[in-house]
Write an enzyme that holds these catalytic residues in place. Sequence first.
Site, PDB file in Angstrom:
ATOM      1  N   GLU A   1      16.570   2.359  27.020  1.00 54.55           N
ATOM      2  CA  GLU A   1      16.926   2.933  25.718  1.00 54.55           C
ATOM      3  C   GLU A   1      18.444   3.033  25.559  1.00 54.55           C
ATOM      4  O   GLU A   1      18.960   2.894  24.445  1.00 54.55           O
ATOM      5  CB  GLU A   1      16.279   4.311  25.550  1.00 54.55           C
ATOM      6  CG  GLU A   1      14.755   4.308  25.589  1.00 54.55           C
ATOM      7  CD  GLU A   1      14.141   3.390  24.546  1.00 54.55           C
ATOM      8  OE1 GLU A   1      14.778   3.170  23.485  1.00 54.55           O
ATOM      9  OE2 GLU A   1      13.045   2.865  24.792  1.00 54.55           O
TER      10      GLU A   1
ATOM     11  N   PRO B   1       0.824  -1.218   0.000  1.00 56.33           N
ATOM     12  CA  PRO B   1       0.000   0.000   0.000  1.00 56.33           C
ATOM     13  C   PRO B   1       0.851   1.259   0.000  1.00 56.33           C
ATOM     14  O   PRO B   1       1.891   1.320   0.648  1.00 56.33           O
ATOM     15  CB  PRO B   1      -0.823  -0.126   1.299  1.00 56.33           C
ATOM     16  CG  PRO B   1      -0.772  -1.572   1.659  1.00 56.33           C
ATOM     17  CD  PRO B   1       0.539  -2.085   1.159  1.00 56.33           C
ATOM     18  N   GLY B   2       0.386   2.266  -0.727  1.00 56.29           N
ATOM     19  CA  GLY B   2       1.036   3.572  -0.715  1.00 56.29           C
ATOM     20  C   GLY B   2       2.233   3.719  -1.615  1.00 56.29           C
ATOM     21  O   GLY B   2       2.924   4.740  -1.561  1.00 56.29           O
ATOM     22  N   THR B   3       2.516   2.713  -2.472  1.00 56.00           N
ATOM     23  CA  THR B   3       3.708   2.789  -3.321  1.00 56.00           C
ATOM     24  C   THR B   3       3.452   3.512  -4.645  1.00 56.00           C
ATOM     25  O   THR B   3       4.388   3.695  -5.412  1.00 56.00           O
ATOM     26  CB  THR B   3       4.235   1.379  -3.609  1.00 56.00           C
ATOM     27  OG1 THR B   3       3.168   0.545  -4.064  1.00 56.00           O
ATOM     28  CG2 THR B   3       4.833   0.767  -2.354  1.00 56.00           C
ATOM     29  N   GLY B   4       2.225   3.896  -4.935  1.00 52.54           N
ATOM     30  CA  GLY B   4       1.962   4.705  -6.118  1.00 52.54           C
ATOM     31  C   GLY B   4       1.277   3.977  -7.246  1.00 52.54           C
ATOM     32  O   GLY B   4       1.350   4.437  -8.401  1.00 52.54           O
ATOM     33  N   LYS B   5       0.583   2.870  -6.979  1.00 55.64           N
ATOM     34  CA  LYS B   5      -0.082   2.122  -8.055  1.00 55.64           C
ATOM     35  C   LYS B   5      -1.232   2.936  -8.648  1.00 55.64           C
ATOM     36  O   LYS B   5      -1.336   3.082  -9.865  1.00 55.64           O
ATOM     37  CB  LYS B   5      -0.599   0.791  -7.505  1.00 55.64           C
ATOM     38  CG  LYS B   5       0.497  -0.119  -6.953  1.00 55.64           C
ATOM     39  CD  LYS B   5      -0.046  -1.442  -6.487  1.00 55.64           C
ATOM     40  CE  LYS B   5      -0.967  -1.304  -5.302  1.00 55.64           C
ATOM     41  NZ  LYS B   5      -0.284  -0.774  -4.104  1.00 55.64           N
ATOM     42  N   THR B   6      -2.072   3.471  -7.788  1.00 53.50           N
ATOM     43  CA  THR B   6      -3.200   4.268  -8.273  1.00 53.50           C
ATOM     44  C   THR B   6      -2.721   5.567  -8.904  1.00 53.50           C
ATOM     45  O   THR B   6      -3.276   6.024  -9.912  1.00 53.50           O
ATOM     46  CB  THR B   6      -4.171   4.559  -7.115  1.00 53.50           C
ATOM     47  OG1 THR B   6      -4.563   3.325  -6.508  1.00 53.50           O
ATOM     48  CG2 THR B   6      -5.408   5.274  -7.614  1.00 53.50           C
TER      49      THR B   6
END
Length: 671
Positions: free
Chosen positions: A479, A257-262
């Site tokens: 930490e 998701p979010g890698t630029g397919k659309t």
Amino acid sequence: MENKNNNPKKNKEPKPSKRVFSLTWLYLLIGCGLLAVWFWDYDAIATTEIDNLQFSEMVLDKDVDKVVFVKKDERVNVFIKGKSLDSKERYKAVKENLKGPQYYLAQNDFKAFNDEYNRVVEEEVASRIASDTTLTAADAKRLRQEYAFPITQDNSRNWTGELLLWMFPMLLIIMLFYFSMRSMRGGVGGGGMFSIGKSKAQLFDEKSTLNISFKDVAGLEGAKEEVEEVVDFLKNPKKYTELGGRIPKGVLLVGPPGTGKTLLARAVAGEAKVPFFSLSGSDFVEMFVGVGASRVRDLFRTAKEKAPCIIFIDEIDAVGRARGRSMMSGANDERESTLNQLLTEMDGFSSNTGVIILAATNRADVLDRALLRAGRFDRQIHVELPSLTERKEIFGVHVRKLKLGADVDLEYFAKLTSGFSGADIANVCNEAALIAARHSKKSIEKEDFNNAIDRIIGGLERRTNIISPEEKRSIAVHESGHATVSWLLEHASPLQKVTIVPRGIALGAAWYVPEERHITTREQLFDELCVLLGGRAAEEVIFGEMKAGTGAQNDLERATKQAYAMVAVYGFSDKIGKVSYYDSTGQSDYSFNRPYSEKTAEEIDSEVRNLTESACNRAKQILMDNRENLETLSGWLVDREVLYADDLEKIYGKREFGHNEVAETTENTDN
């Protein structure tokens, strides 16, 4: 030359748009009229209800003019004489109702009412005769006539009301059905109650204002080359057909998701200059049987009429999931019939010349094999998470409209955002702009980008969170353990900063600059495992095993998952051997059996336990060898809350293994 601005045609004021009368208002008026007719009773004039005793008094006072028995209303309407209305005070309230009836009795039996009236009159006459012995039978007859008045019976039926009683529910059902079907209207095929089977695809053509091109898509060079070839074929088909070649019928974009397919598909729509149909896989799914297949047929029928064109189906796994994978028989019949129709339209008996299918999914492993075969989706383009160079290009695209300060270095931020998708980077740029605006800055500075990255990775700062001094020291030791182990191990990721400021659900965090690598060795995985367990190891070294806190829960969870992956997936266990029990095809989603025996499961658990214990012991040994520096680091962390790589360099010296890129930044005063 003629001044174009003085063109009278262009300077004409636009005509006000005429209001179109909506039929909905007409239907509402008709419905209100029917309700008014139904609920309005013409005979139900403002009358007053009385009982039998009051009616008997009116009869004996000779005030009743006439009586009408209305059978359909089951009531007796009583009309009072006009003389009595004018003269008697008791009728003052109904004096204005001259036409009458002025009163009514609730009565459903005419005979019973008549008998009651005769009884009252007879009792009164008998009483008069008993009190006056001089009265004769003729006088008794005369007395009865004095008390008499016309009594009529109205047996007419309210045909309008009965007709409405039968028609009103039917009309109401028809109107509700009409409006429900109207709300389902949509798609390419137009309106009407039968438009539910029409496609819901959104059409983009030359008239559409879709100003997105390949220049707006940063990175993804390999994917852009593939889709640019499709666009080039649509613009210059002879270039390919003259050599006997043919363009792929389908192109499948696969990636997280979010890698630029659309976004890539939108760029194709902006560059192709041909009709572009866009819809989601869920648009085919409907509660009515057969609607999905009907929408597929309508989509391809419309696409053939506008060929050459492109059909883009986003999230195709909603309709293209492998058939026969459901655990419940018949549960997916509608989806499978939709998929069968899609397979037929893509490459069936009749070919779709000039129609190219472009689809995107995050779950290519669950798609049906028939959908992925050559002839349907000829090409699969993997759109992966961007590399360092691609992240820098993506930053360059998203900062075009931002006012940047002089200290902003996009390459530095690209290194900090390893594993970020294009959507994540866009979110970083937007968050940085919001943070800068929140502090009334004139430009976005490097500090704002750092805070934005911290905000997205760790969550919102919780400065108001009350932490006791003991807990604060425990968090600092934890930490510091992560930071120390990562600094002293060869294959650990370089440290950027360590903080004990609470963010999100975390009470502290250590930020790293991950290395860009595609293959990870066994040694590297083991070093990462040591770093994950470094926090718990530091607590045990400083406070003892019995006083270690629960703050390492997330570290233990991640370490356990990584250890299981090393043993059961990557084959990094000498005892288990070079085997992998991971199914990358996704074909065993509904399998009830594990691909190994109970004995092997026990051995896997034992190996995971030994692996995590070895990593924890190694981390403890490193920390015990550097205990003095560990306590110094935790003390600094308690005082300053945020430390950077150059602070650790002052304590431990320069990092020996590899090149450590120290972040050139100062402590954020807003923290």
